[in-house]
Design a protein around this motif. Sequence first.
Motif, PDB file in Angstrom:
ATOM      1  N   LYS A 112       0.853  -1.182   0.000  1.00 48.18           N
ATOM      2  CA  LYS A 112       0.000   0.000   0.000  1.00 48.18           C
ATOM      3  C   LYS A 112       0.892   1.235   0.000  1.00 48.18           C
ATOM      4  CE  LYS A 112      -3.754  -2.492   0.829  1.00 48.18           C
ATOM      5  NZ  LYS A 112      -4.835  -2.672  -0.161  1.00 48.18           N
ATOM      6  N   THR A 113       0.544   2.220  -0.788  1.00 47.56           N
ATOM      7  CA  THR A 113       1.284   3.479  -0.793  1.00 47.56           C
ATOM      8  C   THR A 113       0.826   4.328   0.381  1.00 47.56           C
ATOM      9  OG1 THR A 113       1.453   3.412  -3.199  1.00 47.56           O
ATOM     10  CG2 THR A 113       1.846   5.533  -2.129  1.00 47.56           C
ATOM     11  N   THR A 114       1.750   4.733   1.225  1.00 44.26           N
ATOM     12  CA  THR A 114       1.401   5.401   2.472  1.00 44.26           C
ATOM     13  C   THR A 114       0.689   6.729   2.247  1.00 44.26           C
ATOM     14  OG1 THR A 114       3.383   4.408   3.426  1.00 44.26           O
ATOM     15  CG2 THR A 114       2.296   6.096   4.717  1.00 44.26           C
ATOM     16  N   LYS A 115       1.088   7.461   1.224  1.00 45.28           N
ATOM     17  CA  LYS A 115       0.432   8.759   0.964  1.00 45.28           C
ATOM     18  C   LYS A 115      -1.027   8.572   0.569  1.00 45.28           C
ATOM     19  CE  LYS A 115       4.529  11.502  -0.214  1.00 45.28           C
ATOM     20  NZ  LYS A 115       4.411  12.317   1.018  1.00 45.28           N
ATOM     21  N   ASP A 116      -1.364   7.405   0.005  1.00 43.50           N
ATOM     22  CA  ASP A 116      -2.757   7.132  -0.369  1.00 43.50           C
ATOM     23  C   ASP A 116      -3.534   6.472   0.764  1.00 43.50           C
ATOM     24  OD1 ASP A 116      -2.253   8.118  -2.911  1.00 43.50           O
ATOM     25  OD2 ASP A 116      -1.719   6.140  -3.718  1.00 43.50           O
ATOM     26  N   GLU A 117      -2.845   5.645   1.557  1.00 41.88           N
ATOM     27  CA  GLU A 117      -3.516   4.875   2.607  1.00 41.88           C
ATOM     28  C   GLU A 117      -2.515   4.650   3.739  1.00 41.88           C
ATOM     29  OE1 GLU A 117      -5.951   0.623   2.959  1.00 41.88           O
ATOM     30  OE2 GLU A 117      -5.432   1.449   0.998  1.00 41.88           O
ATOM     31  N   ALA A 118      -2.510   5.569   4.684  1.00 45.10           N
ATOM     32  CA  ALA A 118      -1.475   5.550   5.723  1.00 45.10           C
ATOM     33  C   ALA A 118      -1.735   4.536   6.829  1.00 45.10           C
ATOM     34  CB  ALA A 118      -1.347   6.946   6.346  1.00 45.10           C
ATOM     35  N   SER A 119      -2.948   4.034   6.955  1.00 43.40           N
ATOM     36  CA  SER A 119      -3.298   3.157   8.078  1.00 43.40           C
ATOM     37  C   SER A 119      -3.808   1.802   7.607  1.00 43.40           C
ATOM     38  CB  SER A 119      -4.365   3.815   8.953  1.00 43.40           C
ATOM     39  OG  SER A 119      -3.914   5.049   9.482  1.00 43.40           O
ATOM     40  N   GLU A 122       7.432   5.128   2.691  1.00 45.82           N
ATOM     41  CA  GLU A 122       6.876   5.284   1.343  1.00 45.82           C
ATOM     42  C   GLU A 122       5.737   4.303   1.085  1.00 45.82           C
ATOM     43  OE1 GLU A 122       8.418   4.471  -3.182  1.00 45.82           O
ATOM     44  OE2 GLU A 122       9.787   5.492  -1.817  1.00 45.82           O
ATOM     45  N   LYS A 123       5.911   3.038   1.482  1.00 45.11           N
ATOM     46  CA  LYS A 123       4.861   2.045   1.279  1.00 45.11           C
ATOM     47  C   LYS A 123       5.046   0.913   2.280  1.00 45.11           C
ATOM     48  CE  LYS A 123       7.281  -0.350  -2.505  1.00 45.11           C
ATOM     49  NZ  LYS A 123       7.169  -0.816  -3.905  1.00 45.11           N
ATOM     50  N   TYR A 124       4.018   0.088   2.423  1.00 45.92           N
ATOM     51  CA  TYR A 124       4.059  -0.997   3.401  1.00 45.92           C
ATOM     52  C   TYR A 124       3.220  -2.166   2.899  1.00 45.92           C
ATOM     53  CZ  TYR A 124      -0.584   0.725   4.663  1.00 45.92           C
ATOM     54  OH  TYR A 124      -1.894   1.111   4.613  1.00 45.92           O
ATOM     55  N   ARG A 125       3.519  -3.340   3.440  1.00 51.71           N
ATOM     56  CA  ARG A 125       2.753  -4.552   3.120  1.00 51.71           C
ATOM     57  C   ARG A 125       2.551  -5.372   4.380  1.00 51.71           C
ATOM     58  NH1 ARG A 125       2.675  -9.924   1.652  1.00 51.71           N
ATOM     59  NH2 ARG A 125       4.818 -10.342   2.371  1.00 51.71           N
ATOM     60  N   LEU A 126       1.325  -5.728   4.668  1.00 56.80           N
ATOM     61  CA  LEU A 126       1.018  -6.571   5.810  1.00 56.80           C
ATOM     62  C   LEU A 126       1.346  -8.023   5.477  1.00 56.80           C
ATOM     63  CD1 LEU A 126      -0.243  -6.921   8.643  1.00 56.80           C
ATOM     64  CD2 LEU A 126      -2.459  -7.159   7.518  1.00 56.80           C
ATOM     65  N   ILE A 127       2.123  -8.662   6.329  1.00 53.50           N
ATOM     66  CA  ILE A 127       2.469 -10.070   6.177  1.00 53.50           C
ATOM     67  C   ILE A 127       1.702 -10.858   7.224  1.00 53.50           C
ATOM     68  CG2 ILE A 127       4.326 -11.774   6.198  1.00 53.50           C
ATOM     69  CD1 ILE A 127       6.266  -9.521   5.568  1.00 53.50           C
ATOM     70  N   GLY A 128       0.908 -11.802   6.792  1.00 56.27           N
ATOM     71  CA  GLY A 128       0.058 -12.533   7.719  1.00 56.27           C
ATOM     72  C   GLY A 128      -1.244 -11.781   7.964  1.00 56.27           C
ATOM     73  N   TYR A 129      -2.169 -12.422   8.667  1.00 55.94           N
ATOM     74  CA  TYR A 129      -3.499 -11.855   8.927  1.00 55.94           C
ATOM     75  C   TYR A 129      -4.210 -11.475   7.634  1.00 55.94           C
ATOM     76  CZ  TYR A 129      -3.125 -12.147  13.892  1.00 55.94           C
ATOM     77  OH  TYR A 129      -3.032 -12.640  15.171  1.00 55.94           O
ATOM     78  N   ASP A 130      -3.887 -12.152   6.543  1.00 56.13           N
ATOM     79  CA  ASP A 130      -4.498 -11.843   5.248  1.00 56.13           C
ATOM     80  C   ASP A 130      -6.000 -12.086   5.255  1.00 56.13           C
ATOM     81  OD1 ASP A 130      -1.952 -11.339   3.660  1.00 56.13           O
ATOM     82  OD2 ASP A 130      -1.566 -13.357   4.397  1.00 56.13           O
ATOM     83  N   THR A 131      -6.474 -12.990   6.094  1.00 55.79           N
ATOM     84  CA  THR A 131      -7.909 -13.291   6.157  1.00 55.79           C
ATOM     85  C   THR A 131      -8.612 -12.518   7.274  1.00 55.79           C
ATOM     86  OG1 THR A 131      -7.559 -15.182   7.639  1.00 55.79           O
ATOM     87  CG2 THR A 131      -7.488 -15.623   5.277  1.00 55.79           C
TER      88      THR A 131
END
Length: 511
Positions: free
Chosen positions: A63-70, A355-364
């Motif tokens: 996710k791009t942080t400037k578009d979706e910070a949380s 700049e951006k982030y990706r959640l690993i795990g908890y995908d469901t």
Amino acid sequence: MKKKFALTSVALIGAACIGFCACSASNEGWSGDNGWSGEIASPDAVAPGNNYDYNPVIETDFKTTKDEASSYFSLDRNTATYSLVRRQITNNRTVAADSVRIEEMINYFGYDFTAPTDKAVAVSSYLAPCPWNEENMLMLAGVKTSEYNVDSDACNYVFLIDVSGSMNGKDRIGLAKYGINKLVDNLDDNSTVSLVTYASGVKTHLAGVGCTAKGKTDIKSTVDGLIARGATNGGDGLKRAYDLAEKNFIQNGNNRVILISDGDFNVGMTSQNSLKELIQDKAESGVYLSVLGVGLGNTRDSILETLATCGNGNYAYLDNELEAEKVLVHELNGTLKTVAKDAKAGVTFDADKVEKYRLIGYDTKIISEDDFNNEHTDAGEIGSNLCVAALYEIKLADFTLPESEDADAKLADIEIRYKDVRTAKETNESVKSEVYLVASSADNDDFKFITCVAEFGLILRQSKYKGTASFDSVLDRLESLSGYTSSDPLKQEFVTLVGKASENPDYSPSK
């Protein structure tokens, strides 16, 4: 000269992984050769067919942080993945990618995180390099619950046992009997036990039997006499079990249905949606649900996970007798006593630093901002002296850190919201933590071990985000942690498991 943090910088600076991690109850006193000397069924002993089923796991993208910070997600402390993976590797089966939920693998082990003092939950965080991407960092947040002795409560346990034909075998109905008897041995006489079985039909064997010396003998004798045969009418079994739990409900006590099954519901209510609606409705009664999976050939992990998630409960998988003892004896408080209900996490990144982030795990288990802010949202449950886990992979933005011994940069804010259910009256609570680039960095053996578990999970999932992950990398780091792992047989067993997996070309990360 100012400190510059740019994409071209080394190790600690390019991008980062942020992770919540989980701890379990202490393993002190736990015995066994490498932690696991119990019998595991051979491939030939597994029920015919490979029609086991898992909910699909679609890995979360960047996710791009400037578009979706949380980002927001539900927290729980399920551990089924680890023992499911262990069973598949031990039996030289291909590891099903959807059976690998990385947060559950991390949550399986115990860690020395900061314990809460006045609240039910505490959170602490650390930052370090990411082993499978030299431009990455990892941030660990240890979310630990308070210790709450289940013996202080009167317990109303309803065991709901699948005795259909697919449950026949030492690794199925045999493990169910073993685990129940071990748990009953550890109950006080102020507790009551009921026993319901389901196959083609539903039968109540025991209703509210007190755990006196005679009562325990009667309970164990009844359990030992169970025989597996027939079809699987799980829906009606669940209804009967909840009815008994409600009938024997103990105000301010620990009221719980404990389901043991391979999840193969094939008679009556069989769809996940129908079962989900039933469990969600029953969860409002104040009765919690623990789900214990067994078997492999016909396992419906998808159904068992759904039931636990919707039933204010937890989900573990029993692949041998030692695992049954771990879940139902050594982790009795954590498994069967909830202290934090509807637990959920919110992480907000600084768009100027990340700049951006990706959640690993908890995908469901992703939830929306509205659900995070809604105190009535049904989220996860965490037991006594236990924790939860999640990981983020982040890429740092190009920014300058002023030159000063005290200079630092905040990367993220973390908030955990939950209902404290340690007393009769539920209270809404939250705890917070801030992640700083410099202050959060620490040399921590727990953290190093956690990176090994996460990297192992990425390899088994054949994740497209695994980077340079390899068994050699994991084994090298585990060797450097030999003093740390030697004090915990569960972690020793993990070292052995990684070694066995590394010898099987089917698990190679280069596939």
